[in-house]
Motif scaffolding. Structure first.
Motif, PDB file in Angstrom:
ATOM      1  N   MET A 165       0.971  -1.195   0.089  1.00  0.00           N
ATOM      2  CA  MET A 165       0.061  -0.184  -0.160  1.00  0.00           C
ATOM      3  C   MET A 165       0.863   1.304   0.107  1.00  0.00           C
ATOM      4  SD  MET A 165      -3.082   0.230  -0.164  1.00  0.00           S
ATOM      5  CE  MET A 165      -3.139   1.662  -1.279  1.00  0.00           C
ATOM      6  N   ARG A 166       1.998   1.167   0.898  1.00  0.00           N
ATOM      7  CA  ARG A 166       3.079   2.464   0.926  1.00  0.00           C
ATOM      8  C   ARG A 166       3.354   2.709  -0.733  1.00  0.00           C
ATOM      9  NH1 ARG A 166       6.814   1.041   5.584  1.00  0.00           N
ATOM     10  NH2 ARG A 166       5.629  -0.741   5.903  1.00  0.00           N
ATOM     11  N   ALA A 167       3.925   1.344  -1.260  1.00  0.00           N
ATOM     12  CA  ALA A 167       4.586   1.751  -2.697  1.00  0.00           C
ATOM     13  C   ALA A 167       3.515   2.126  -3.527  1.00  0.00           C
ATOM     14  CB  ALA A 167       4.992   0.291  -3.199  1.00  0.00           C
ATOM     15  N   ASP A 168       2.114   1.723  -3.445  1.00  0.00           N
ATOM     16  CA  ASP A 168       1.165   2.095  -4.330  1.00  0.00           C
ATOM     17  C   ASP A 168       0.713   3.756  -4.107  1.00  0.00           C
ATOM     18  OD1 ASP A 168      -0.119   0.529  -6.169  1.00  0.00           O
ATOM     19  OD2 ASP A 168      -0.937  -0.920  -4.657  1.00  0.00           O
ATOM     20  N   ILE A 169       1.078   4.198  -2.964  1.00  0.00           N
ATOM     21  CA  ILE A 169       0.485   5.653  -2.767  1.00  0.00           C
ATOM     22  C   ILE A 169       1.893   6.339  -3.348  1.00  0.00           C
ATOM     23  CG2 ILE A 169       0.675   7.245  -0.929  1.00  0.00           C
ATOM     24  CD1 ILE A 169      -1.051   5.315   0.874  1.00  0.00           C
ATOM     25  N   ILE A 202       1.003   5.663   7.029  1.00  0.00           N
ATOM     26  CA  ILE A 202       0.429   6.140   5.753  1.00  0.00           C
ATOM     27  C   ILE A 202      -0.162   7.828   5.977  1.00  0.00           C
ATOM     28  CG2 ILE A 202      -1.492   6.063   4.264  1.00  0.00           C
ATOM     29  CD1 ILE A 202      -0.700   2.931   4.139  1.00  0.00           C
ATOM     30  N   ARG A 203      -0.922   7.747   7.063  1.00  0.00           N
ATOM     31  CA  ARG A 203      -1.503   9.047   7.479  1.00  0.00           C
ATOM     32  C   ARG A 203      -0.560  10.081   7.890  1.00  0.00           C
ATOM     33  NH1 ARG A 203      -5.274   5.628  11.744  1.00  0.00           N
ATOM     34  NH2 ARG A 203      -6.651   4.822  10.581  1.00  0.00           N
ATOM     35  N   LYS A 204       0.510   9.944   8.337  1.00  0.00           N
ATOM     36  CA  LYS A 204       1.655  10.916   8.536  1.00  0.00           C
ATOM     37  C   LYS A 204       1.878  11.357   7.324  1.00  0.00           C
ATOM     38  CE  LYS A 204       2.905   9.874  13.367  1.00  0.00           C
ATOM     39  NZ  LYS A 204       4.152   9.277  14.237  1.00  0.00           N
ATOM     40  N   PHE A 205       2.358  10.487   6.269  1.00  0.00           N
ATOM     41  CA  PHE A 205       2.747  10.713   5.004  1.00  0.00           C
ATOM     42  C   PHE A 205       2.059  11.524   4.201  1.00  0.00           C
ATOM     43  CE2 PHE A 205       3.129   9.798   0.513  1.00  0.00           C
ATOM     44  CZ  PHE A 205       4.020  10.213   0.282  1.00  0.00           C
ATOM     45  N   ILE A 206       0.479  11.138   4.138  1.00  0.00           N
ATOM     46  CA  ILE A 206      -0.651  12.118   3.594  1.00  0.00           C
ATOM     47  C   ILE A 206      -0.550  13.449   4.151  1.00  0.00           C
ATOM     48  CG2 ILE A 206      -3.047  12.128   3.182  1.00  0.00           C
ATOM     49  CD1 ILE A 206      -2.900   9.133   3.079  1.00  0.00           C
ATOM     50  N   LYS A 207      -0.479  13.771   5.382  1.00  0.00           N
ATOM     51  CA  LYS A 207      -0.623  14.894   6.184  1.00  0.00           C
ATOM     52  C   LYS A 207       0.743  15.612   5.644  1.00  0.00           C
ATOM     53  CE  LYS A 207      -2.296  15.786   9.934  1.00  0.00           C
ATOM     54  NZ  LYS A 207      -2.873  15.961  11.482  1.00  0.00           N
ATOM     55  N   THR A 208       1.949  15.058   5.541  1.00  0.00           N
ATOM     56  CA  THR A 208       3.053  16.085   5.464  1.00  0.00           C
ATOM     57  C   THR A 208       3.159  16.404   3.951  1.00  0.00           C
ATOM     58  OG1 THR A 208       4.517  14.470   6.865  1.00  0.00           O
ATOM     59  CG2 THR A 208       5.619  15.728   5.037  1.00  0.00           C
ATOM     60  N   LEU A 209       2.769  15.447   3.004  1.00  0.00           N
ATOM     61  CA  LEU A 209       2.767  16.047   1.581  1.00  0.00           C
ATOM     62  C   LEU A 209       1.585  17.204   1.429  1.00  0.00           C
ATOM     63  CD1 LEU A 209       4.566  14.663  -0.310  1.00  0.00           C
ATOM     64  CD2 LEU A 209       2.724  13.346  -1.537  1.00  0.00           C
ATOM     65  N   ASN A 210       0.550  17.066   2.161  1.00  0.00           N
ATOM     66  CA  ASN A 210      -0.604  17.907   1.689  1.00  0.00           C
ATOM     67  C   ASN A 210      -0.038  19.217   2.279  1.00  0.00           C
ATOM     68  OD1 ASN A 210      -2.671  19.313   3.909  1.00  0.00           O
ATOM     69  ND2 ASN A 210      -3.338  18.982   1.640  1.00  0.00           N
TER      70      ASN A 210
END
Length: 332
Positions: free
Chosen positions: A164-168, A196-204
């Motif tokens: 899932m991380r690789a897909d994101i 995953i949640r921390k990555f999403i927030k960081t990239l946003n």
């Protein structure tokens, strides 16, 4: 700030073949087919600003997946208008897809037999990602998603969380303006979900990417989004802040109080008092804010008892959304 997604009076109806039963019904269907019409999306309107993170939720069959498919250009609407990043998705699909990313929790977009890194090289050529941008994104995503240990392994050997991380990362390599997440953490363990949640927030925050989530895991919404759109039976029920759902539509609260010495009695009208397992000095005090003032209740506790610690429990978002779906909470 102008809207990057603008949806006005969106409608979508499906023509469904209604099959008869038995042999006679099957024969009749051949010569005289019967159809019924299902309005999956009914006059839905909303706009989303650049950089917003929005939870788009609803029960099964509510119309959320149909709406997202129209937003991503997969389906044509029957009525209404959609503009995303200056494009009409279903009319300018080829140019449009270069500006979006899509993550499906149950469908991988990287090759099962290749390593994530090999798939990323293919994606680089498909999207014509400049070498510098590709290298920057690859290094950044590998670090933020902790992919260094498995980025060269075949995808078939990866755990669900690793895949899932690789897909994101694959969906974001070309630096899209908008990303649609469909169940991005389904079946993943707690540690994997947190990464995953921390990555999403960081990239946003760093890239100002607009993100839309469709998920049944309300923790995904609560940990990432400030805004919530709720849809049911093809219609929009709510569009506003997640915090307002908690505050505006639920009046039950619980005070957890720990006493210095156990009180003989607790005279607190219009409340329900229960014990806390394994701690006789703690009590749970349930009440309705429509009937009891939080300030008055706290004052009564503090003035008449020796309190060691006290806290107010917020309602669980899962329970709130469930009550909305079941009609126990009526949305304004």
């Amino acid at each position: 700030m102008e809207a990057i997604i603008d949806v006005n009076n969106l409608c979508k109806t499906f023509k469904i073949h209604k099959r008869g039963t038995g042999f006679k019904g099957a024969v009749k269907n051949i010569f005289h087919p019967i159809y019924e019409y299902k309005k999956a999306v009914n006059d839905v309107s909303f706009s989303i600003k650049e950089g917003e993170m929005v939870g788009f939720i609803g029960p099964n069959g509510a119309g959320k997946s149909t709406t997202v498919k129209m937003l991503s250009g997969i389906l044509y609407p029957d009525g209404g208008d959609i503009t995303v990043a200056g494009y009409v998705p279903h009319k300018q699909r080829k140019e449009y897809v270069a500006n979006i990313g899509v993550v499906f929790g149950q469908k991988s977009q990287i090759s099962w037999d290749l390593s994530p890194l090999d798939s990323y090289e293919v994606i680089k050529h498909i999207y014509k990602i400049p070498d510098k941008k590709y290298k920057e994104n690859l290094e950044r995503f590998t670090e933020l998603l902790d992919m260094g240990k498995f980025i060269n392994q075949p995808v078939r050997q990866l755990s669900l969380g690793q895949r899932m991380r690789a897909d994101i990362a694959a969906a974001l390599l070309h630096s899209p303006k908008i990303v649609f997440f469909d169940e991005p953490t389904i079946g993943i363990d707690v540690v994997g979900k947190d990464k995953i949640r921390k990555f999403i927030k960081t990239l946003n925050r760093t890239d100002n990417i607009t993100m839309i989530f469709t998920t049944h895991d309300m923790q995904d919404i609560e940990k990432t989004c400030e805004r919530l759109i709720i849809i049911d039976d093809g219609k929009k029920l709510y569009d506003g802040s997640l915090e307002n759902v908690k505050k505006g539509y639920v009046s039950s609260r619980i005070i957890e109080a720990e006493f210095e010495s156990l009180p003989i009695t607790l005279d607190l009208p219009d409340t329900e008092i229960t014990d806390v397992e394994n701690n006789a000095m703690k009590k749970l005090i349930s009440f309705n804010t429509d009937e009891v003032s939080v300030n008055d209740l706290m004052t009564a506790l503090m003035n008449t008892h020796n309190i060691k610690d006290v806290s107010i429990r917020e309602p669980e978002i899962d329970a709130i959304i469930r009550d909305i779906y079941e009609g126990k909470i009526v949305m304004n």
